[in-house]
Motif scaffolding. Structure first.
Motif, PDB file in Angstrom:
ATOM      1  N   LEU A  23      23.193  24.104  39.983  1.00  0.00           N
ATOM      2  CA  LEU A  23      23.882  23.549  41.097  1.00  0.00           C
ATOM      3  C   LEU A  23      23.844  24.440  42.370  1.00  0.00           C
ATOM      4  O   LEU A  23      24.267  24.010  43.386  1.00  0.00           O
ATOM      5  CB  LEU A  23      25.432  24.001  40.698  1.00  0.00           C
ATOM      6  CG  LEU A  23      26.208  23.172  39.897  1.00  0.00           C
ATOM      7  CD1 LEU A  23      27.609  23.714  39.616  1.00  0.00           C
ATOM      8  CD2 LEU A  23      26.282  21.727  40.272  1.00  0.00           C
ATOM      9  N   ARG A  24      22.833  25.327  42.383  1.00  0.00           N
ATOM     10  CA  ARG A  24      22.417  25.879  43.404  1.00  0.00           C
ATOM     11  C   ARG A  24      21.285  24.952  44.248  1.00  0.00           C
ATOM     12  O   ARG A  24      20.179  24.876  43.427  1.00  0.00           O
ATOM     13  CB  ARG A  24      21.723  27.403  43.338  1.00  0.00           C
ATOM     14  CG  ARG A  24      22.842  28.182  42.722  1.00  0.00           C
ATOM     15  CD  ARG A  24      22.018  29.559  42.345  1.00  0.00           C
ATOM     16  NE  ARG A  24      21.278  29.203  40.927  1.00  0.00           N
ATOM     17  CZ  ARG A  24      20.496  30.088  40.311  1.00  0.00           C
ATOM     18  NH1 ARG A  24      20.423  31.221  41.047  1.00  0.00           N
ATOM     19  NH2 ARG A  24      20.116  29.764  39.317  1.00  0.00           N
ATOM     20  N   LEU A  25      21.436  24.595  45.423  1.00  0.00           N
ATOM     21  CA  LEU A  25      20.595  23.384  45.868  1.00  0.00           C
ATOM     22  C   LEU A  25      19.131  24.033  46.189  1.00  0.00           C
ATOM     23  O   LEU A  25      18.076  23.158  45.952  1.00  0.00           O
ATOM     24  CB  LEU A  25      21.106  23.099  47.444  1.00  0.00           C
ATOM     25  CG  LEU A  25      20.464  22.073  48.084  1.00  0.00           C
ATOM     26  CD1 LEU A  25      20.189  20.840  47.164  1.00  0.00           C
ATOM     27  CD2 LEU A  25      21.151  21.741  49.493  1.00  0.00           C
ATOM     28  N   ILE A 127      20.294   8.211  52.871  1.00  0.00           N
ATOM     29  CA  ILE A 127      18.924   8.941  52.383  1.00  0.00           C
ATOM     30  C   ILE A 127      19.172  10.388  52.775  1.00  0.00           C
ATOM     31  O   ILE A 127      19.350  11.039  53.837  1.00  0.00           O
ATOM     32  CB  ILE A 127      17.761   8.543  53.303  1.00  0.00           C
ATOM     33  CG1 ILE A 127      17.450   7.066  53.096  1.00  0.00           C
ATOM     34  CG2 ILE A 127      16.459   9.425  52.984  1.00  0.00           C
ATOM     35  CD1 ILE A 127      16.271   6.375  54.039  1.00  0.00           C
ATOM     36  N   VAL A 128      19.401  10.968  51.471  1.00  0.00           N
ATOM     37  CA  VAL A 128      19.475  12.577  51.462  1.00  0.00           C
ATOM     38  C   VAL A 128      18.340  13.362  51.279  1.00  0.00           C
ATOM     39  O   VAL A 128      18.559  14.643  51.312  1.00  0.00           O
ATOM     40  CB  VAL A 128      20.438  12.802  50.522  1.00  0.00           C
ATOM     41  CG1 VAL A 128      21.811  12.195  50.504  1.00  0.00           C
ATOM     42  CG2 VAL A 128      19.933  12.457  49.027  1.00  0.00           C
ATOM     43  N   GLY A 129      17.294  12.828  51.121  1.00  0.00           N
ATOM     44  CA  GLY A 129      16.096  13.464  50.966  1.00  0.00           C
ATOM     45  C   GLY A 129      14.887  12.606  50.714  1.00  0.00           C
ATOM     46  O   GLY A 129      14.911  11.346  50.742  1.00  0.00           O
ATOM     47  N   ALA A 158      19.144  12.363  43.475  1.00  0.00           N
ATOM     48  CA  ALA A 158      20.239  12.094  44.424  1.00  0.00           C
ATOM     49  C   ALA A 158      21.747  12.567  43.922  1.00  0.00           C
ATOM     50  O   ALA A 158      22.142  13.265  44.663  1.00  0.00           O
ATOM     51  CB  ALA A 158      20.235  10.565  44.783  1.00  0.00           C
ATOM     52  N   ILE A 159      21.668  12.420  42.608  1.00  0.00           N
ATOM     53  CA  ILE A 159      23.042  12.839  41.972  1.00  0.00           C
ATOM     54  C   ILE A 159      23.073  14.370  42.099  1.00  0.00           C
ATOM     55  O   ILE A 159      24.216  15.010  42.385  1.00  0.00           O
ATOM     56  CB  ILE A 159      23.037  12.458  40.658  1.00  0.00           C
ATOM     57  CG1 ILE A 159      23.451  10.893  40.834  1.00  0.00           C
ATOM     58  CG2 ILE A 159      24.432  12.994  40.022  1.00  0.00           C
ATOM     59  CD1 ILE A 159      23.573  10.076  39.370  1.00  0.00           C
ATOM     60  N   ALA A 160      21.803  15.240  41.519  1.00  0.00           N
ATOM     61  CA  ALA A 160      22.064  16.534  41.619  1.00  0.00           C
ATOM     62  C   ALA A 160      22.294  17.208  42.814  1.00  0.00           C
ATOM     63  O   ALA A 160      22.700  18.031  43.119  1.00  0.00           O
ATOM     64  CB  ALA A 160      20.595  16.804  41.045  1.00  0.00           C
ATOM     65  N   ILE A 161      21.437  16.304  44.170  1.00  0.00           N
ATOM     66  CA  ILE A 161      21.774  16.977  45.356  1.00  0.00           C
ATOM     67  C   ILE A 161      23.298  16.890  45.830  1.00  0.00           C
ATOM     68  O   ILE A 161      23.721  17.787  46.326  1.00  0.00           O
ATOM     69  CB  ILE A 161      20.745  16.350  46.308  1.00  0.00           C
ATOM     70  CG1 ILE A 161      19.386  16.805  46.147  1.00  0.00           C
ATOM     71  CG2 ILE A 161      21.086  16.603  47.697  1.00  0.00           C
ATOM     72  CD1 ILE A 161      18.379  16.024  46.740  1.00  0.00           C
ATOM     73  N   GLN A 162      23.851  15.823  45.554  1.00  0.00           N
ATOM     74  CA  GLN A 162      25.205  15.678  46.024  1.00  0.00           C
ATOM     75  C   GLN A 162      26.086  16.738  45.201  1.00  0.00           C
ATOM     76  O   GLN A 162      27.084  17.186  45.876  1.00  0.00           O
ATOM     77  CB  GLN A 162      25.451  14.188  45.602  1.00  0.00           C
ATOM     78  CG  GLN A 162      26.833  13.748  45.988  1.00  0.00           C
ATOM     79  CD  GLN A 162      27.424  13.822  47.519  1.00  0.00           C
ATOM     80  OE1 GLN A 162      26.104  13.949  48.121  1.00  0.00           O
ATOM     81  NE2 GLN A 162      28.397  13.865  47.902  1.00  0.00           N
ATOM     82  N   ASN A 163      25.759  16.735  43.840  1.00  0.00           N
ATOM     83  CA  ASN A 163      26.545  17.822  43.192  1.00  0.00           C
ATOM     84  C   ASN A 163      26.457  19.021  43.582  1.00  0.00           C
ATOM     85  O   ASN A 163      27.412  19.825  43.965  1.00  0.00           O
ATOM     86  CB  ASN A 163      26.253  17.869  41.658  1.00  0.00           C
ATOM     87  CG  ASN A 163      26.620  16.803  40.869  1.00  0.00           C
ATOM     88  OD1 ASN A 163      27.579  15.983  41.296  1.00  0.00           O
ATOM     89  ND2 ASN A 163      26.093  16.478  39.810  1.00  0.00           N
ATOM     90  N   ALA A 164      25.233  19.676  43.973  1.00  0.00           N
ATOM     91  CA  ALA A 164      25.011  20.862  44.754  1.00  0.00           C
ATOM     92  C   ALA A 164      25.670  21.047  45.977  1.00  0.00           C
ATOM     93  O   ALA A 164      26.222  22.023  46.375  1.00  0.00           O
ATOM     94  CB  ALA A 164      23.590  21.151  44.904  1.00  0.00           C
ATOM     95  N   ARG A 165      25.692  20.074  46.775  1.00  0.00           N
ATOM     96  CA  ARG A 165      26.514  19.775  48.189  1.00  0.00           C
ATOM     97  C   ARG A 165      27.928  20.277  47.903  1.00  0.00           C
ATOM     98  O   ARG A 165      28.456  21.088  48.519  1.00  0.00           O
ATOM     99  CB  ARG A 165      26.107  18.604  48.779  1.00  0.00           C
ATOM    100  CG  ARG A 165      24.845  18.527  49.489  1.00  0.00           C
ATOM    101  CD  ARG A 165      24.581  17.224  50.155  1.00  0.00           C
ATOM    102  NE  ARG A 165      23.409  17.346  51.162  1.00  0.00           N
ATOM    103  CZ  ARG A 165      22.969  16.137  51.530  1.00  0.00           C
ATOM    104  NH1 ARG A 165      23.615  15.108  51.694  1.00  0.00           N
ATOM    105  NH2 ARG A 165      21.976  16.331  52.450  1.00  0.00           N
TER     106      ARG A 165
END
Length: 385
Positions: A23-25, A127-129, A158-165
């Protein structure tokens, strides 16, 4: 309809698993680009996350040496193909990046690159990355299957980045709640006690000449009020004072904090540590905060005389056990608001560590809080002996 080979699907699945438990971005981004690059045999790779102001909040590279990264300099701005991947959700493949119409330039110290595969990371139309992969090993350019693999990985990313955020936002909110709680404690408890001390001192001063006996009684009460204020202030200072985990490690820092809390609140403390490894600093900080909140709940709500703090390892997991002999409560009933906030904070931190938090309590028989979390694998370099 595009057909995906079993080998490709298995490779993407394994890559996705490598990022699913984090969970750490910054850690997620590093893992994602490290699994993406060998997935398509790219010599170089990068993953960029925009900052919303024409630059990158994060830009993680893979395949370059530390000297190369240092020579290139600060994070790039959004320009050329870097910007294109954040403007259009369509993947881009090109045999020679230098011939692409959007190519602009490289810094003088930048490695020369040729074949290019870029895949935006899209979450709900945003677009998150973006993945940037270059120099296909052994071939002139990246293939259709390479593109398919990174597109599938980008969906997981995308899901992992959103969860980390969301996790980072949750931690920020938790920190804000903690600051607000301490502010309320200062206002409601310490400020009120100090106000009473002022009143008692004024009354005592007015009675010194007319009624010395009453004045002495008032001064005795004043002394007791001052001791109460001192205890409250010292307790809050222990909560606010930053723990030196980097210097002392989790076990020593936790022992010092537990002993200080026990002294301030006259608790009989049993403390035992049986661990062989030191956690990474970020994880040690979270475990300490969970213990700190559990001890805070004991001093605020339990009415306890004894407390146990045990830290141990078992079958690849770290176990933190904190128990008291206080009033306890019925876990089936709705907890008090103050206790619920503390418990929520601990549960969120435990989840962020990939672990779980359990709470056991019986009215009149105390409360036990247990954290169980996986120890980092030594081969990943995340744990030091």
């Amino acid at each position: 309809m595009i057909s995906h080979s079993p080998t490709l699907l298995r490779a993407v699945h394994e890559a996705a698993l490598a990022i699913s438990d984090e969970l750490r971005l910054d850690v997620i981004l590093g893992r994602m680009i490290d699994v993406a690059r060998p997935l398509v045999d790219a010599r170089y790779g990068a993953l960029g996350v925009p900052d919303g102001e024409g630059g990158f909040a994060r830009f993680i590279t893979s395949g370059m040496t530390e000297d190369q990264i240092e020579a290139i300099g600060p994070l790039p701005r959004q320009h050329g193909l870097l910007a294109l991947m954040l403007e259009d959700p369509a993947p881009v493949r090109y045999p020679d990046i230098r011939q692409h119409p959007r190519f602009e330039y490289w810094p003088r110290t930048h490695p020369t690159m040729k074949s290019f595969l870029g895949v935006p990371i899209v979450y709900r139309s945003e677009i998150v990355g973006a993945f940037y992969l270059t120099d296909k090993e052994g071939e002139e350019q990246f293939t259709d299957e390479d593109e398919q693999a990174i597109v599938m990985l980008a969906a997981h990313a995308a899901i992992a980045i959103q969860n980390a955020r969301l996790f980072e936002l949750s931690r920020e909110l938790t920190a804000t709640e903690e600051r607000n709680r301490l502010a309320r404690e200062l206002h409601d408890s310490v400020a009120q006690t100090l106000f009473n001390i002022v009143l008692e001192s004024e009354v005592a001063a007015s009675l010194v000449d007319s009624d010395p006996m009453a004045a002495r009684e008032r001064l005795s009460q004043l002394s007791e009020r001052a001791r109460e204020a001192s205890t409250e202030i010292r307790s809050l200072i222990f909560e606010l004072r930053p723990a030196d985990l980097a210097r002392d490690g989790l076990a020593t820092t936790l022992r010092k904090h537990a002993e200080a809390i026990a002294r301030v609140h006259s608790l009989d403390l049993r403390f035992d540590v049986r661990i062989e490894h030191a956690l990474p600093a970020s994880q040690a900080q979270e475990v300490f905060r969970i213990a700190q909140e559990a001890l805070n709940n004991i001093t605020r709500h339990a009415g306890a005389t004894q407390v146990e703090v045990f830290l141990s390892e078992k079958e690849g997991r770290l176990l933190l056990h904190i128990a008291d002999d206080g009033v306890g409560f019925d876990t089936r009933s709705q907890l008090s608001r103050s206790y619920s906030l503390g418990l929520t904070s601990m549960e969120e931190r435990a989840k962020g560590l990939g672990g779980r938090l359990t709470l056991e309590s019986v009215p009149g028989r105390g409360t036990t809080v247990t954290l169980s979390m996986p120890l980092p694998h030594p081969s990943r370099g995340e744990i030091e002996p």
